[in-house]
Write an enzyme that holds these catalytic residues in place. Structure first.
Site, PDB file in Angstrom:
ATOM      1  N   TRP A  33       0.859  -1.187   0.000  1.00  0.00           N
ATOM      2  CA  TRP A  33       0.000   0.000   0.000  1.00  0.00           C
ATOM      3  C   TRP A  33       0.897   1.240   0.000  1.00  0.00           C
ATOM      4  O   TRP A  33       1.866   1.296   0.755  1.00  0.00           O
ATOM      5  CB  TRP A  33      -0.897  -0.021   1.249  1.00  0.00           C
ATOM      6  CG  TRP A  33      -2.117   0.835   1.135  1.00  0.00           C
ATOM      7  CD1 TRP A  33      -2.159   2.178   1.210  1.00  0.00           C
ATOM      8  CD2 TRP A  33      -3.467   0.398   0.959  1.00  0.00           C
ATOM      9  NE1 TRP A  33      -3.450   2.623   1.075  1.00  0.00           N
ATOM     10  CE2 TRP A  33      -4.283   1.551   0.925  1.00  0.00           C
ATOM     11  CE3 TRP A  33      -4.072  -0.861   0.818  1.00  0.00           C
ATOM     12  CZ2 TRP A  33      -5.664   1.490   0.769  1.00  0.00           C
ATOM     13  CZ3 TRP A  33      -5.442  -0.908   0.669  1.00  0.00           C
ATOM     14  CH2 TRP A  33      -6.227   0.263   0.644  1.00  0.00           C
ATOM     15  N   PHE A  68      -1.603  -3.525   7.795  1.00  0.00           N
ATOM     16  CA  PHE A  68      -2.326  -4.369   8.743  1.00  0.00           C
ATOM     17  C   PHE A  68      -1.827  -5.818   8.710  1.00  0.00           C
ATOM     18  O   PHE A  68      -1.925  -6.534   9.706  1.00  0.00           O
ATOM     19  CB  PHE A  68      -3.824  -4.321   8.394  1.00  0.00           C
ATOM     20  CG  PHE A  68      -4.737  -4.904   9.424  1.00  0.00           C
ATOM     21  CD1 PHE A  68      -5.001  -4.224  10.604  1.00  0.00           C
ATOM     22  CD2 PHE A  68      -5.351  -6.129   9.211  1.00  0.00           C
ATOM     23  CE1 PHE A  68      -5.860  -4.766  11.559  1.00  0.00           C
ATOM     24  CE2 PHE A  68      -6.215  -6.671  10.154  1.00  0.00           C
ATOM     25  CZ  PHE A  68      -6.466  -5.984  11.333  1.00  0.00           C
ATOM     26  N   GLU A  69      -1.281  -6.245   7.560  1.00  0.00           N
ATOM     27  CA  GLU A  69      -0.793  -7.626   7.407  1.00  0.00           C
ATOM     28  C   GLU A  69       0.654  -7.786   7.887  1.00  0.00           C
ATOM     29  O   GLU A  69       1.175  -8.917   7.925  1.00  0.00           O
ATOM     30  CB  GLU A  69      -0.895  -8.068   5.942  1.00  0.00           C
ATOM     31  CG  GLU A  69      -2.290  -8.443   5.468  1.00  0.00           C
ATOM     32  CD  GLU A  69      -3.266  -7.283   5.359  1.00  0.00           C
ATOM     33  OE1 GLU A  69      -2.856  -6.215   4.859  1.00  0.00           O
ATOM     34  OE2 GLU A  69      -4.427  -7.428   5.805  1.00  0.00           O
ATOM     35  N   CYS A  91       3.447   2.295   4.967  1.00  0.00           N
ATOM     36  CA  CYS A  91       3.131   3.723   4.903  1.00  0.00           C
ATOM     37  C   CYS A  91       1.623   3.903   5.058  1.00  0.00           C
ATOM     38  O   CYS A  91       0.850   3.458   4.210  1.00  0.00           O
ATOM     39  CB  CYS A  91       3.605   4.293   3.571  1.00  0.00           C
ATOM     40  SG  CYS A  91       3.087   5.999   3.343  1.00  0.00           S
ATOM     41  N   ILE A  93      -1.315   6.689   5.386  1.00  0.00           N
ATOM     42  CA  ILE A  93      -1.595   8.110   5.163  1.00  0.00           C
ATOM     43  C   ILE A  93      -3.012   8.398   5.633  1.00  0.00           C
ATOM     44  O   ILE A  93      -3.958   7.699   5.248  1.00  0.00           O
ATOM     45  CB  ILE A  93      -1.389   8.487   3.685  1.00  0.00           C
ATOM     46  CG1 ILE A  93       0.082   8.229   3.307  1.00  0.00           C
ATOM     47  CG2 ILE A  93      -1.757   9.967   3.455  1.00  0.00           C
ATOM     48  CD1 ILE A  93       0.456   8.564   1.900  1.00  0.00           C
ATOM     49  N   THR A  97     -11.564   9.316   6.935  1.00  0.00           N
ATOM     50  CA  THR A  97     -12.307   8.430   7.845  1.00  0.00           C
ATOM     51  C   THR A  97     -11.342   7.892   8.902  1.00  0.00           C
ATOM     52  O   THR A  97     -10.119   8.005   8.739  1.00  0.00           O
ATOM     53  CB  THR A  97     -12.944   7.270   7.050  1.00  0.00           C
ATOM     54  OG1 THR A  97     -11.887   6.567   6.385  1.00  0.00           O
ATOM     55  CG2 THR A  97     -13.953   7.775   6.043  1.00  0.00           C
ATOM     56  N   HIS A  99     -10.137   5.105   9.549  1.00  0.00           N
ATOM     57  CA  HIS A  99      -9.403   3.852   9.308  1.00  0.00           C
ATOM     58  C   HIS A  99      -7.949   3.951   9.734  1.00  0.00           C
ATOM     59  O   HIS A  99      -7.369   3.007  10.237  1.00  0.00           O
ATOM     60  CB  HIS A  99      -9.492   3.478   7.819  1.00  0.00           C
ATOM     61  CG  HIS A  99      -8.706   4.394   6.929  1.00  0.00           C
ATOM     62  ND1 HIS A  99      -9.234   5.539   6.375  1.00  0.00           N
ATOM     63  CD2 HIS A  99      -7.418   4.351   6.532  1.00  0.00           C
ATOM     64  CE1 HIS A  99      -8.306   6.146   5.660  1.00  0.00           C
ATOM     65  NE2 HIS A  99      -7.198   5.461   5.743  1.00  0.00           N
ATOM     66  N   PHE A 124       9.532  -1.439  13.926  1.00  0.00           N
ATOM     67  CA  PHE A 124       8.397  -0.666  13.399  1.00  0.00           C
ATOM     68  C   PHE A 124       8.918   0.384  12.413  1.00  0.00           C
ATOM     69  O   PHE A 124       9.329   1.472  12.819  1.00  0.00           O
ATOM     70  CB  PHE A 124       7.675  -0.004  14.577  1.00  0.00           C
ATOM     71  CG  PHE A 124       6.421   0.746  14.203  1.00  0.00           C
ATOM     72  CD1 PHE A 124       5.247   0.070  13.909  1.00  0.00           C
ATOM     73  CD2 PHE A 124       6.406   2.132  14.168  1.00  0.00           C
ATOM     74  CE1 PHE A 124       4.081   0.768  13.590  1.00  0.00           C
ATOM     75  CE2 PHE A 124       5.247   2.839  13.850  1.00  0.00           C
ATOM     76  CZ  PHE A 124       4.083   2.149  13.555  1.00  0.00           C
TER      77      PHE A 124
HETATM   78  N1  RBF Z   1      -2.695   0.081   4.308  1.00  0.00           N
HETATM   79  C1  RBF Z   1      -1.560   0.817   4.391  1.00  0.00           C
HETATM   80  O1  RBF Z   1      -0.479   0.257   4.543  1.00  0.00           O
HETATM   81  N2  RBF Z   1      -1.633   2.192   4.297  1.00  0.00           N
HETATM   82  C2  RBF Z   1      -2.798   2.873   4.164  1.00  0.00           C
HETATM   83  O2  RBF Z   1      -2.774   4.109   4.092  1.00  0.00           O
HETATM   84  C3  RBF Z   1      -3.998   2.104   4.104  1.00  0.00           C
HETATM   85  N3  RBF Z   1      -5.199   2.725   3.984  1.00  0.00           N
HETATM   86  C4  RBF Z   1      -6.326   1.975   3.989  1.00  0.00           C
HETATM   87  C5  RBF Z   1      -7.588   2.591   3.966  1.00  0.00           C
HETATM   88  C6  RBF Z   1      -8.759   1.838   4.021  1.00  0.00           C
HETATM   89  C7  RBF Z   1     -10.085   2.541   4.032  1.00  0.00           C
HETATM   90  C8  RBF Z   1      -8.673   0.426   4.086  1.00  0.00           C
HETATM   91  C9  RBF Z   1      -9.934  -0.423   4.173  1.00  0.00           C
HETATM   92  C10 RBF Z   1      -7.450  -0.200   4.109  1.00  0.00           C
HETATM   93  C11 RBF Z   1      -6.273   0.557   4.053  1.00  0.00           C
HETATM   94  N4  RBF Z   1      -5.030  -0.073   4.094  1.00  0.00           N
HETATM   95  C12 RBF Z   1      -3.903   0.690   4.159  1.00  0.00           C
HETATM   96  C13 RBF Z   1      -4.903  -1.545   3.931  1.00  0.00           C
HETATM   97  C14 RBF Z   1      -4.822  -2.310   5.250  1.00  0.00           C
HETATM   98  O3  RBF Z   1      -3.531  -2.186   5.829  1.00  0.00           O
HETATM   99  C15 RBF Z   1      -5.092  -3.813   4.970  1.00  0.00           C
HETATM  100  O4  RBF Z   1      -4.211  -4.272   3.991  1.00  0.00           O
HETATM  101  C16 RBF Z   1      -6.520  -4.086   4.531  1.00  0.00           C
HETATM  102  O5  RBF Z   1      -7.442  -3.517   5.411  1.00  0.00           O
HETATM  103  C17 RBF Z   1      -6.790  -5.620   4.435  1.00  0.00           C
HETATM  104  O6  RBF Z   1      -6.613  -6.237   5.701  1.00  0.00           O
END
Ligand code: RBF
Length: 164
Positions: A33, A68-69, A91, A93, A97, A99, A124
């Site tokens: 991401w 998140f993974e 990263c 950002i 919302t 999240h 981290f």
């Molecule tokens: N993952 C990131 O590493 N950076 C982000 O800025 C980011 N923004 C997200 C925004 C939304 C609304 C969602 C649903 C997920 C985002 N994720 C982002 C992905 C998250 O880390 C993860 O991969 C997913 O939620 C699947 O578990």
């Protein structure tokens, strides 16, 4: 925070310690991401490990979809007894919302849990910024490269563990 009027940055000479990582084995988990940013973090981390003599074959790189993974993939590497430390790069950002807060909190806590569970450095290296410009500044721009700092932290902690 500043030292002698400068911004605090772990890759500054004050924090650099010559570490011989010739026998170290390090996993680097990188989130896809915001890949423009995470690719720079990854490059910085790998180059820094190699500068400290970590062998190419002992740098294990894995990609995950988002920050998140990171903790789960980090735990798969940390459970390998041949791995000395893990570097997590991502990263986040801030959007409109909430999240950002949920993901940042869960990612940070998850990474700390893995570190304590496996008694190994799990670093981290996740940038959490308000916008892409701030992220660029921390991925090889005016605020340095947080991937480099994550690698230095990991090496420092591996060495500390071996000395205790
Ligand atoms: N993952 C990131 O590493 N950076 C982000 O800025 C980011 N923004 C997200 C925004 C939304 C609304 C969602 C649903 C997920 C985002 N994720 C982002 C992905 C998250 O880390 C993860 O991969 C997913 O939620 C699947 O578990």
């Amino acid at each position: 925070m500043a030292i002698s009027g400068k911004r605090l940055n772990l890759s500054q000479p004050e924090f650099k310690k010559k570490i011989s990582g010739g026998n170290y084995r390090v996993a680097v988990v990188c989130s896809r991401w915001n890949s423009e940013i995470t690719k720079s973090l990854l490059k910085g981390a790998v180059e820094e490990l190699q500068k400290s003599n970590v062998k190419k074959e002992n740098i294990l790189i894995s990609e995950v979809p988002g920050s998140f993974e990171l903790p789960l993939a980090a735990s798969w590497h940390a459970s390998d007894p041949t791995v000395d430390g893990v570097i997590c790069l991502g990263c986040l950002i801030k959007g409109d919302t909430p999240h950002f807060d949920y993901i940042a909190q869960a990612t940070a806590a998850g990474i700390m849990d893995v570190s304590l569970q496996y008694q190994k450095p799990v670093v981290f290296g996740v940038i959490t910024t308000l916008n892409i410009e701030q992220a660029r500044e921390r991925a090889g721009g005016s605020h340095g490269n947080k991937g480099v700092e994550a690698a230095l932290t990991c090496l420092h902690m591996i060495e500390l563990k071996k000395s205790i």
